[in-house]
Each structure stands twice: as structure tokens, then as C-alpha cells.
Design an enzyme around this catalytic site. Structure first.
Site, mmCIF file in Angstrom:
data_model
loop_
_atom_site.group_PDB
_atom_site.id
_atom_site.type_symbol
_atom_site.label_atom_id
_atom_site.label_comp_id
_atom_site.label_asym_id
_atom_site.label_seq_id
_atom_site.Cartn_x
_atom_site.Cartn_y
_atom_site.Cartn_z
ATOM 1 N N LEU A 73 0.798 -1.225 0.000
ATOM 2 C CA LEU A 73 0.000 0.000 0.000
ATOM 3 C C LEU A 73 0.832 1.277 0.000
ATOM 4 O O LEU A 73 0.296 2.375 0.138
ATOM 5 C CB LEU A 73 -0.977 -0.010 1.181
ATOM 6 C CG LEU A 73 -1.942 -1.205 1.181
ATOM 7 C CD1 LEU A 73 -2.869 -1.144 2.383
ATOM 8 C CD2 LEU A 73 -2.736 -1.293 -0.113
ATOM 9 N N CYS A 74 2.140 1.149 -0.166
ATOM 10 C CA CYS A 74 3.005 2.336 -0.277
ATOM 11 C C CYS A 74 2.913 2.903 -1.689
ATOM 12 O O CYS A 74 2.876 2.162 -2.667
ATOM 13 C CB CYS A 74 4.460 1.973 0.019
ATOM 14 S SG CYS A 74 4.824 1.834 1.758
ATOM 15 N N GLU A 111 10.199 4.391 3.294
ATOM 16 C CA GLU A 111 11.408 4.303 2.477
ATOM 17 C C GLU A 111 12.653 4.324 3.348
ATOM 18 O O GLU A 111 13.596 3.553 3.123
ATOM 19 C CB GLU A 111 11.420 5.435 1.453
ATOM 20 C CG GLU A 111 10.425 5.261 0.321
ATOM 21 C CD GLU A 111 8.958 5.438 0.701
ATOM 22 O OE1 GLU A 111 8.094 5.018 -0.076
ATOM 23 O OE2 GLU A 111 8.654 5.996 1.780
ATOM 24 N N ASP A 125 23.674 -11.036 5.559
ATOM 25 C CA ASP A 125 23.943 -11.941 4.437
ATOM 26 C C ASP A 125 25.433 -12.073 4.160
ATOM 27 O O ASP A 125 25.941 -13.178 3.972
ATOM 28 C CB ASP A 125 23.226 -11.448 3.185
ATOM 29 C CG ASP A 125 23.509 -12.337 1.991
ATOM 30 O OD1 ASP A 125 23.272 -13.560 2.094
ATOM 31 O OD2 ASP A 125 23.975 -11.819 0.960
#
EC number: 4.6.1.17
Length: 161
Positions: A73-74, A111, A125
Site C-alpha cells: 500500500l506504499c 522508504e 547476508d
């Protein structure tokens, strides 16, 4: 009031068509806790995969630009500035701060949060082979400026703009 729900409780994207274009900015942070030896390897540039901070910075920038693809929904936004800063914090953590700016009709909090989160995930990672016990923690909004809801600073009362 939850702005992403209609009168029947269904999820929808907020209509920002009639909102004024204003300057908006958000700053978020995240921490990655790790073994001191892992942090030393990162800081000294001794990681066999290369510059961990540089890769995490680029990943955070890319993530901010892709936020609307990840969070349904952004709104897709034309960001005018994205900055991701990484630094050793003590002897066992990396602090990530991410800031995003634009002149637009909706805020950039998601964001900034996405940038900080993905930068943290990238560190995990790249370093998981040497430290599987790393912990990503304290992902949060530090500051938000612009828009109808005013100026927000974490750990302080809401300040109007």
C-alpha cells in the site's frame, strides 16, 4: 484512525491526489549486533566478500527506491535524496542510519525504514558464514518532517510544524 482501511475495513491505498506538495524527510535506524571479531573483520576491510559497508549502503539505497514494490500500500515515490550511513557502534555492533527526502504528497518514513532494514539484512547476508548469531535490532523511525501530521522525533513528544 487507520488510513489504509476503507469504511468496510478493506485495505486500500490512500488517495493523496488533493494533498499539497510539501517537503518531506524521514530518518530511520537499525543495529546489527555481532561478535567483536566479526565487526573487526568488517572495519579492517578483511572480509573475503569485499567492502561490507559499501555493499550494504548500495543495498539500502536500492531498497528505498523499491519500497512500493515490497510494501503493497506504499505509493511509488520520486525520492530526491537517499543517504545511508553505517558505522561501528562499540565493539560489537553496526549502527545504520538512513534518510530519505522528497517534495511530494506523502511521507517517506517507509522508504527510510526499508533502507535501514535492507542494509542490515545485507550485513547479515555477507557475514553469516562467520557469525550466524548476529541480531538485527531496534529498527525504528528517528525523525519525520513535513506533512499534515507535523514533526516527529523519537523519544520525544510529538512537535507540531
Amino acid at each position: 484512525m487507520l488510513t489504509h482501511l476503507d469504511s468496510q475495513g478493506r485495505a486500500n491505498m490512500v488517495d493523496v491526489t488533493d494533498k499539497a506538495v510539501t517537503s518531506r524527510e524521514a530518518v530511520a535506524e537499525a543495529f546489527v549486533r555481532m561478535l567483536p571479531t566479526t565487526l573487526q573483520m568488517i572495519v579492517s576491510g578483511g572480509h573475503p566478500k569485499g567492502d561490507v559497508f559499501a555493499v550494504a549502503r548500495i543495498a539500502g539505497i536500492q531498497a528505498a527506491k523499491k519500497t512500493s514494490d515490497l510494501i503493497p500500500l506504499c505509493h511509488p515515490l520520486m525520492l530526491t535524496s537517499i543517504k545511508v550511513h553505517l558505522a561501528a557502534e562499540g565493539d560489537d555492533a553496526v549502527r545504520i542510519t538512513a534518510s530519505c527526502k522528497l517534495a511530494g504528497q506523502t511521507g517517506v518514513e517507509m522508504e527510510a525504514l526499508t533502507a535501514a532494514s535492507v542494509a542490515a539484512l545485507t550485513i547479515y547476508d555477507m557475514c553469516k558464514a562467520v557469525d550466524r548469531g548476529m541480531v538485527i535490532e531496534s529498527v525504528r523511525l528517528l525523525e519525520k518532517l513535513g506533512g499534515k501530521s507535523g514533526h516527529f522525533i523519537a523519544d520525544q513528544a510529538q512537535v507540531s510544524s
